[in-house]
Design an enzyme around this catalytic site. Structure first.
Site, PDB file in Angstrom:
ATOM      1  N   SER A  68      87.304  85.488  -6.052  1.00 21.09           N
ATOM      2  CA  SER A  68      88.642  85.981  -6.389  1.00 21.09           C
ATOM      3  C   SER A  68      89.619  84.914  -6.849  1.00 21.09           C
ATOM      4  CB  SER A  68      89.236  86.694  -5.178  1.00 21.09           C
ATOM      5  OG  SER A  68      89.407  85.795  -4.091  1.00 21.09           O
ATOM      6  N   ARG A  90      89.842  82.453  -8.857  1.00 18.54           N
ATOM      7  CA  ARG A  90      90.060  82.170 -10.275  1.00 18.54           C
ATOM      8  C   ARG A  90      90.116  83.442 -11.133  1.00 18.54           C
ATOM      9  NH1 ARG A  90      90.325  77.036 -11.863  1.00 18.54           N
ATOM     10  NH2 ARG A  90      89.481  75.380 -10.539  1.00 18.54           N
ATOM     11  N   SER A 118      82.879  75.450  -3.001  1.00 25.79           N
ATOM     12  CA  SER A 118      84.010  75.391  -2.070  1.00 25.79           C
ATOM     13  C   SER A 118      84.193  76.686  -1.298  1.00 25.79           C
ATOM     14  CB  SER A 118      85.294  75.047  -2.834  1.00 25.79           C
ATOM     15  OG  SER A 118      85.189  73.761  -3.403  1.00 25.79           O
ATOM     16  N   LYS A 122      93.160  73.980  -3.705  1.00 27.68           N
ATOM     17  CA  LYS A 122      92.228  74.319  -2.616  1.00 27.68           C
ATOM     18  C   LYS A 122      92.908  75.051  -1.459  1.00 27.68           C
ATOM     19  CE  LYS A 122      88.673  72.313  -4.593  1.00 27.68           C
ATOM     20  NZ  LYS A 122      87.418  73.011  -4.961  1.00 27.68           N
TER      21      LYS A 122
END
Length: 502
Positions: free
Chosen positions: A252, A254, A63, A324
């Site tokens: 970054s 997570r 993603s 997201k």
């Protein structure tokens, strides 16, 4: 500048093109709206993995790189490749690491070769650099099970034990990424991982790391869900003020919650009840809103799609749910938090469930409602539906099918509304996932794929160039040509449009 037609770029996360068989949740779902649009409107199959988007051969998309590439309109050097360009050089020395001498240093990272959030080779490199200066490394391991095989952690135990022996590394703790890498402000998870890593625990694991890894399949759905455990409870290896903590994950989104518990930042309101003050935090690359020393600089991306739309005073909306949200803002804008005068961001809260297979519809209907409610307030919408990816990661075929059908239903609503109001949809995926749920051996796959994704435009006046293979990098130039805006020179990729019928 006001547009004659409203435009929405719909990114369906984790929706790739796979085999037409029972390993493919997209095929089994038989989404009638997507099938109709593919059949009746200009459609291309474009690359979302490997070299066409700047990744390695056989490396799946993700993603972060997907949204980064879509927004940038060019192939970019991803964080893993950027870091490798330094660490693979025999003559490279880190000034930051060279200044650390005769200290206890805590190293925290996901030991995985999924290459989405981390690369285990970076952990090796950091340890080697630290021990050169007589530092004692205390290692806190995070297991993957999501971007790698569900029980892939066991394959690394021999390597990890070799580090322990060769460099006198203290293996302090192990935590599944479900806890250590939460990004949805489930603070009880992050706090549990933090406490296990850095605060003295009453209970210590009596098993070896190998025994734990071998028993994961008997206790957990995958490596992702391993409860945080301590292997060494020696007081001197608990984190203390003024010590250094190195986070080896380069992505970054997570890591920011764990970073906040180590060194509070303005991004979050949560207070760590076990805060250890005056910690020196080190990250591989800059993290937004995180006060840390960085080992490597990020590539600076100018003239992204968001920049160009803002320069032309085109009112843009970004819409996604919590899981997201960073992708359609931070990553889409080149890995920087940009606050455009022309941009409005709509954050839709994700459902508070343990895993999204328990709620495959997620918050998709609220995303659709937000777009429709604010349709006349904006010119261009950048939208993410997370369902196929987030539910696909569970490995639950039945619920992944439901996730796809939920999104398909929302696409139908948007298509009807946009068509009625003379608007246009561009629909794509950022990487594959839901279309490859089972491998050739019948094992569940929870990770991303290297498959292509669709690119659909609901305007039959468009003729796509069918003579070459395109990728996610070509989406921004295509949008700009459709809007009759000249693409900036930094956008090295070309438009996919061959002709626009007037």
């Amino acid at each position: 500048m006001s547009l004659n037609k409203k435009l929405a770029l719909i990114i369906i996360d984790g929706l790739g093109i796979g085999k037409k068989d029972d390993t493919n949740a997209v095929y089994l779902a038989n989404p009638k709206t997507l099938n109709y649009l593919i059949k009746n409107y200009p459609t291309l199959e474009i690359s979302a993995a490997q070299q066409p988007i700047g990744l390695l051969e056989n490396q799946a998309g993700n993603s972060e790189i997907g949204h980064l590439t879509i927004g940038a309109g060019r192939i970019i050097l991803n964080d893993n490749a950027n870091i490798n360009s330094y660490t693979k050089r025999l003559d490279y020395e880190s000034l930051v690491l060279n200044d650390i001498n005769n200290e206890i240093v805590h190293v925290v990272g996901m030991y995985s070769n999924g290459l989405v959030h981390s690369n285990y080779e970076h952990i090796h490199w950091i340890i080697k650099e630290l021990v050169k200066n007589n530092n004692q490394v205390v290692l806190h391991l995070i297991s993957d099970g999501r971007d790698d095989y569900p029980y892939g952690f066991a394959q690394f135990i021999e390597q990890i034990n070799a580090l322990k022996t060769q460099y006198n590394v203290i293996i302090k703790s192990l935590s599944g990424r479900y806890f250590a890498m939460d990004r949805d402000q489930r603070w009880e998870r992050t706090q549990k991982a933090f406490n296990t890593m850095f605060i003295k625990q009453d209970k210590i694991c009596e098993q070896s790391l190998l025994e734990v890894a071998q028993s994961i399949a008997n206790h957990y759905e995958s490596d992702e869900f391993v409860e945080p455990i301590v292997f060494n409870n020696d007081e001197k290896y608990n984190l203390k003020p003024y010590q250094k903590v190195i986070l080896t994950n380069y992505r970054s989104d997570r890591m920011r919650q764990l970073a906040h518990l180590l060194k509070p930042n303005r991004k979050f309101n949560y207070h760590n009840p076990f805060l250890i003050k005056d910690i020196h935090l080190i990250t591989l690359v800059p993290f937004p809103d995180v006060d840390a020393i960085t080992l490597f600089e990020k590539q600076n991306l100018n003239n992204t799609l968001g920049d160009v739309l803002n320069d032309h005073h085109i009112k843009q909306a970004r819409v996604a749910e919590t899981e997201k949200y960073g992708h359609i803002s931070f990553f889409f804008d080149g890995g920087i938090n940009k606050h455009y005068a022309s941009k409005t961001q709509y954050l839709i809260p994700s459902q508070k469930v343990a895993t999204y297979d328990l709620c495959p519809q997620m918050s998709a209907s609220l995303i659709t409602k937000t777009i429709i409610d604010h349709y006349f307030d904006h010119d261009v919408f950048i939208v993410n539906y997370a369902n196929p990816d987030m539910v696909g990661h569970s490995g639950n075929m039945k619920q992944t099918i439901q996730a796809i059908l939920s999104v398909d239903s929302e696409i139908q609503k948007l298509y009807d509304f946009f068509k009625k109001n003379n608007g246009v949809l561009m629909i794509t995926g950022d990487h594959g996932n839901a279309e490859t749920m089972i491998d050739a051996n019948g094992q569940i796959i929870t990770s991303h794929s290297i498959n292509d994704v669709w690119f659909i435009i609901t305007d039959n006046n468009i003729v796509f160039d069918q003579t070459q293979k395109f990728s996610l990098a070509n989406i921004a130039p295509t949008i700009l040509e459709y809007l009759n805006i000249k693409k900036p020179i930094e956008m090295a990729a070309s438009s996919m449009i061959k002709k626009i019928h007037k």
